[in-house]
Motif scaffolding. Structure first.
Motif, PDB file in Angstrom:
ATOM      1  N   ARG A  80       9.950  14.648  -2.362  1.00  0.00           N
ATOM      2  CA  ARG A  80      10.841  13.540  -2.708  1.00  0.00           C
ATOM      3  C   ARG A  80      11.045  12.587  -1.530  1.00  0.00           C
ATOM      4  O   ARG A  80      10.874  12.955  -0.363  1.00  0.00           O
ATOM      5  CB  ARG A  80      12.176  14.095  -3.181  1.00  0.00           C
ATOM      6  CG  ARG A  80      12.096  14.861  -4.499  1.00  0.00           C
ATOM      7  CD  ARG A  80      13.429  15.481  -4.853  1.00  0.00           C
ATOM      8  NE  ARG A  80      13.749  16.573  -3.931  1.00  0.00           N
ATOM      9  CZ  ARG A  80      14.930  17.191  -3.901  1.00  0.00           C
ATOM     10  NH1 ARG A  80      15.900  16.798  -4.714  1.00  0.00           N
ATOM     11  NH2 ARG A  80      15.153  18.183  -3.053  1.00  0.00           N
ATOM     12  N   ALA A  81      11.466  11.375  -1.876  1.00  0.00           N
ATOM     13  CA  ALA A  81      11.576  10.310  -0.871  1.00  0.00           C
ATOM     14  C   ALA A  81      12.611  10.608   0.207  1.00  0.00           C
ATOM     15  O   ALA A  81      12.451  10.178   1.354  1.00  0.00           O
ATOM     16  CB  ALA A  81      11.914   8.989  -1.569  1.00  0.00           C
ATOM     17  N   GLU A  82      13.669  11.348  -0.132  1.00  0.00           N
ATOM     18  CA  GLU A  82      14.719  11.598   0.865  1.00  0.00           C
ATOM     19  C   GLU A  82      14.241  12.470   2.023  1.00  0.00           C
ATOM     20  O   GLU A  82      14.892  12.555   3.064  1.00  0.00           O
ATOM     21  CB  GLU A  82      15.958  12.218   0.214  1.00  0.00           C
ATOM     22  CG  GLU A  82      15.685  13.456  -0.602  1.00  0.00           C
ATOM     23  CD  GLU A  82      15.577  13.158  -2.083  1.00  0.00           C
ATOM     24  OE1 GLU A  82      16.138  13.929  -2.884  1.00  0.00           O
ATOM     25  OE2 GLU A  82      14.934  12.143  -2.432  1.00  0.00           O
ATOM     26  N   TYR A  83      13.098  13.114   1.866  1.00  0.00           N
ATOM     27  CA  TYR A  83      12.556  13.951   2.935  1.00  0.00           C
ATOM     28  C   TYR A  83      11.403  13.272   3.664  1.00  0.00           C
ATOM     29  O   TYR A  83      10.707  13.909   4.465  1.00  0.00           O
ATOM     30  CB  TYR A  83      12.074  15.290   2.366  1.00  0.00           C
ATOM     31  CG  TYR A  83      13.189  16.127   1.799  1.00  0.00           C
ATOM     32  CD1 TYR A  83      13.938  16.970   2.608  1.00  0.00           C
ATOM     33  CD2 TYR A  83      13.504  16.059   0.455  1.00  0.00           C
ATOM     34  CE1 TYR A  83      14.977  17.727   2.090  1.00  0.00           C
ATOM     35  CE2 TYR A  83      14.548  16.814  -0.083  1.00  0.00           C
ATOM     36  CZ  TYR A  83      15.284  17.649   0.744  1.00  0.00           C
ATOM     37  OH  TYR A  83      16.307  18.392   0.228  1.00  0.00           O
ATOM     38  N   PHE A  84      11.203  11.967   3.400  1.00  0.00           N
ATOM     39  CA  PHE A  84      10.024  11.305   3.936  1.00  0.00           C
ATOM     40  C   PHE A  84      10.082  11.133   5.451  1.00  0.00           C
ATOM     41  O   PHE A  84       9.099  11.428   6.151  1.00  0.00           O
ATOM     42  CB  PHE A  84       9.815   9.936   3.283  1.00  0.00           C
ATOM     43  CG  PHE A  84       8.649   9.180   3.855  1.00  0.00           C
ATOM     44  CD1 PHE A  84       7.354   9.558   3.557  1.00  0.00           C
ATOM     45  CD2 PHE A  84       8.841   8.112   4.715  1.00  0.00           C
ATOM     46  CE1 PHE A  84       6.266   8.896   4.104  1.00  0.00           C
ATOM     47  CE2 PHE A  84       7.764   7.431   5.267  1.00  0.00           C
ATOM     48  CZ  PHE A  84       6.473   7.824   4.950  1.00  0.00           C
ATOM     49  N   PHE A  85      11.175  10.636   5.987  1.00  0.00           N
ATOM     50  CA  PHE A  85      11.202  10.309   7.412  1.00  0.00           C
ATOM     51  C   PHE A  85      11.131  11.534   8.324  1.00  0.00           C
ATOM     52  O   PHE A  85      10.490  11.462   9.382  1.00  0.00           O
ATOM     53  CB  PHE A  85      12.403   9.421   7.736  1.00  0.00           C
ATOM     54  CG  PHE A  85      12.204   8.008   7.253  1.00  0.00           C
ATOM     55  CD1 PHE A  85      11.288   7.175   7.877  1.00  0.00           C
ATOM     56  CD2 PHE A  85      12.885   7.534   6.155  1.00  0.00           C
ATOM     57  CE1 PHE A  85      11.065   5.885   7.426  1.00  0.00           C
ATOM     58  CE2 PHE A  85      12.673   6.244   5.690  1.00  0.00           C
ATOM     59  CZ  PHE A  85      11.759   5.410   6.334  1.00  0.00           C
ATOM     60  N   PRO A  86      11.719  12.688   7.972  1.00  0.00           N
ATOM     61  CA  PRO A  86      11.450  13.885   8.780  1.00  0.00           C
ATOM     62  C   PRO A  86       9.972  14.244   8.796  1.00  0.00           C
ATOM     63  O   PRO A  86       9.453  14.727   9.820  1.00  0.00           O
ATOM     64  CB  PRO A  86      12.289  14.967   8.087  1.00  0.00           C
ATOM     65  CG  PRO A  86      13.419  14.211   7.461  1.00  0.00           C
ATOM     66  CD  PRO A  86      12.815  12.920   7.010  1.00  0.00           C
ATOM     67  N   PHE A  87       9.288  13.982   7.681  1.00  0.00           N
ATOM     68  CA  PHE A  87       7.848  14.242   7.627  1.00  0.00           C
ATOM     69  C   PHE A  87       7.086  13.234   8.483  1.00  0.00           C
ATOM     70  O   PHE A  87       6.187  13.589   9.255  1.00  0.00           O
ATOM     71  CB  PHE A  87       7.364  14.190   6.181  1.00  0.00           C
ATOM     72  CG  PHE A  87       5.876  14.342   6.019  1.00  0.00           C
ATOM     73  CD1 PHE A  87       5.210  15.454   6.523  1.00  0.00           C
ATOM     74  CD2 PHE A  87       5.131  13.374   5.356  1.00  0.00           C
ATOM     75  CE1 PHE A  87       3.839  15.598   6.388  1.00  0.00           C
ATOM     76  CE2 PHE A  87       3.757  13.506   5.210  1.00  0.00           C
ATOM     77  CZ  PHE A  87       3.105  14.619   5.733  1.00  0.00           C
ATOM     78  N   LEU A  88       7.464  11.953   8.372  1.00  0.00           N
ATOM     79  CA  LEU A  88       6.782  10.901   9.130  1.00  0.00           C
ATOM     80  C   LEU A  88       6.979  11.089  10.635  1.00  0.00           C
ATOM     81  O   LEU A  88       6.025  10.975  11.411  1.00  0.00           O
ATOM     82  CB  LEU A  88       7.305   9.526   8.704  1.00  0.00           C
ATOM     83  CG  LEU A  88       6.717   8.319   9.436  1.00  0.00           C
ATOM     84  CD1 LEU A  88       5.265   8.113   9.026  1.00  0.00           C
ATOM     85  CD2 LEU A  88       7.534   7.058   9.158  1.00  0.00           C
ATOM     86  N   LYS A 136       7.677  17.500   9.412  1.00  0.00           N
ATOM     87  CA  LYS A 136       8.374  18.555   8.674  1.00  0.00           C
ATOM     88  C   LYS A 136       8.468  18.197   7.195  1.00  0.00           C
ATOM     89  O   LYS A 136       8.956  17.125   6.837  1.00  0.00           O
ATOM     90  CB  LYS A 136       9.778  18.756   9.241  1.00  0.00           C
ATOM     91  CG  LYS A 136       9.799  19.253  10.677  1.00  0.00           C
ATOM     92  CD  LYS A 136      11.228  19.450  11.163  1.00  0.00           C
ATOM     93  CE  LYS A 136      11.252  19.971  12.600  1.00  0.00           C
ATOM     94  NZ  LYS A 136      12.634  20.151  13.092  1.00  0.00           N
ATOM     95  N   THR A 137       8.016  19.091   6.334  1.00  0.00           N
ATOM     96  CA  THR A 137       8.145  18.885   4.896  1.00  0.00           C
ATOM     97  C   THR A 137       9.311  19.721   4.361  1.00  0.00           C
ATOM     98  O   THR A 137       9.763  20.674   5.005  1.00  0.00           O
ATOM     99  CB  THR A 137       6.860  19.287   4.159  1.00  0.00           C
ATOM    100  OG1 THR A 137       6.575  20.666   4.438  1.00  0.00           O
ATOM    101  CG2 THR A 137       5.693  18.424   4.589  1.00  0.00           C
TER     102      THR A 137
END
Length: 425
Positions: free
Chosen positions: A68-76, A80-81
């Protein structure tokens, strides 16, 4: 072609990209690579998000994982997923919506190849491994030394809409009403399009009307904009009222004269829209979707709601409240706005922006239901005009078959990756 399992990360964001870009690509990728590929869809934040993008992506049987989009910036930023995904040694990051800078960062972190699909403009030529573009127009902006990275694949939107082709056996006239999905547009758009439908029904009672409902709206919320008690702008646009009703499983809006406008809750409503002879739409993403479908449209930008500035704070609200002067100011603003748009040939509909000229009519100003209905009737009485619009819409987009061609670019890019690994690069 890759001979070992690999990851395909699809970066996307809004509802349009998920339904018209991601869907045909994952279908073509799965068909070509089978179980050799693991498909992960990673969503980034989008101002046009409906909140259902993750659920839509998860509904595609070809997709293995969705974030989901709310977890995008930690991944970017940190890799981290949400569910601590693992990755194969080989993979490719494919951009299908969002910011073209994102695949560059993610690809570098994971050591994956990168591929951007671009409709009108491609960026980061030096650093991205490959590009699939809609047409040769994109190449005009690319320095010659980077053009070897580019492949013209065509229009992904045409791939998904090809499944909903218009039947030549359809005899009834169907008019689609697309007044918008947000309150700012629905406030005047819904009562105005209902009034237009009334005028058309009076002139040609056999016309059928359909209204696709945005997934962000409940039927009850939509109906509020056709209620003069809850929407005072109904009177400002000389609009029509309606009540929400239902027969069996089919909901509809019914006007006081008994006219029924069927509400389409399926999303996306490509199949229904493709059956329309003509659509009345507000500006925005709707015009791009209809353009890709090849559906003729009249784009409405009513400015009557400027009258509502009497309720605004600040100087415009104060001026609008002054007796006589306020009414003059509102009319002057309306007139000047329409004149400026006409003088500068400023286009709001995406097909006109793409073509840098008018393919579909754009009506701006103090619109009336009678005025728009007369134009619709002229189109219906002269079907060759509608055929011309359909042909022009098809011409301004790319060719079909883009998903399969983009999959070929994926395979080629992966082969390049494998060759470099074998040679120690």
């Amino acid at each position: 072609m890759a001979s070992k399992p690999f990851d395909l990360i699809i970066l996307s964001n809004g509802p349009g990209e998920i339904t018209t870009w991601v869907k045909p690509v994952v279908r073509a990728v799965r068909e070509r690579f089978g179980t050799l590929v693991r498909i992960s869809v990673v969503l980034s934040p989008c101002s046009h998000s409906t909140g259902r993008e993750a659920a839509i992506a998860q509904s595609y049987p070809e997709v293995d994982r969705v974030q989901r989009a709310e977890y995008f910036f930690p991944f970017l930023l940190f890799g981290k997923t949400e569910r601590h995904w693992g990755w194969f040694k080989q993979g490719i990051v494919v951009f299908l919506g969002g910011d073209q800078f994102f695949p560059l960062i993610i690809g570098k972190r994971l050591g994956f190849k990168t591929l951007i699909y671009a409709e009108w403009e491609a960026r980061w030529w030096r650093y991205i491994d490959a590009f699939g573009v809609m047409s040769h127009k994109v190449l005009a902006k690319v320095p010659p030394r980077y053009q070897h990275k580019f492949t013209v694949v065509g229009d992904l939107m045409r791939d998904i809409t090809a499944d909903a082709s218009k039947s030549d056996n359809v005899q009834e006239v169907i008019i689609g009403l697309l007044p918008g999905s947000k309150a700012m547009k629905l406030t005047q758009g819904l009562p105005l399009t209902l009034a237009i439908a009334e005028q058309l029904h009076f002139q040609k009672p056999t016309i059928k009307f359909v209204l696709p409902v945005a997934p962000t709206l409940t039927l009850q919320d939509l109906a509020k904009f056709a209620d003069p008690i809850q929407n005072p702008v109904v009177a400002l646009v000389n609009g029509q009222t309606a009540q929400l009703k239902q027969i069996g499983e089919t909901p509809f809006l019914e006007t006081p004269t008994g006219l029924q406008i069927e509400l389409i809750c399926a999303f996306p409503a490509h199949g229904v829209l493709q059956q329309c002879s003509l659509c009345l739409t507000t500006i925005g993403a709707n015009t791009a979707e209809l353009g890709a479908l090849g559906v003729p449209m009249i784009v409405l930008l009513p400015t009557q709601q400027i009258d509502a500035m009497q309720a605004w704070d600040g100087i415009p609200g104060l001026i609008a409240k002054i007796p006589l002067c306020g009414a003059w100011f509102i009319r002057w603003f309306n007139r000047r706005m329409a004149q400026w748009i006409q003088k500068h040939q400023h286009y709001f509909a995406w097909p006109n922006i793409w073509a840098k000229g008018q393919i579909v009519p754009e009506l701006v100003g103090d619109l009336t239901a009678e005025q728009v209905a007369d134009l619709v009737m002229d189109f219906l009485e002269h079907p060759q005009k509608l055929q011309t619009i359909r042909a022009d819409l098809r011409e301004c987009r790319g060719e079909s078959g883009a998903a399969k061609k983009l999959t070929q670019v994926i395979a080629k890019t992966l082969r390049t990756h494998g060759d470099r690994r074998r040679h120690g690069h």
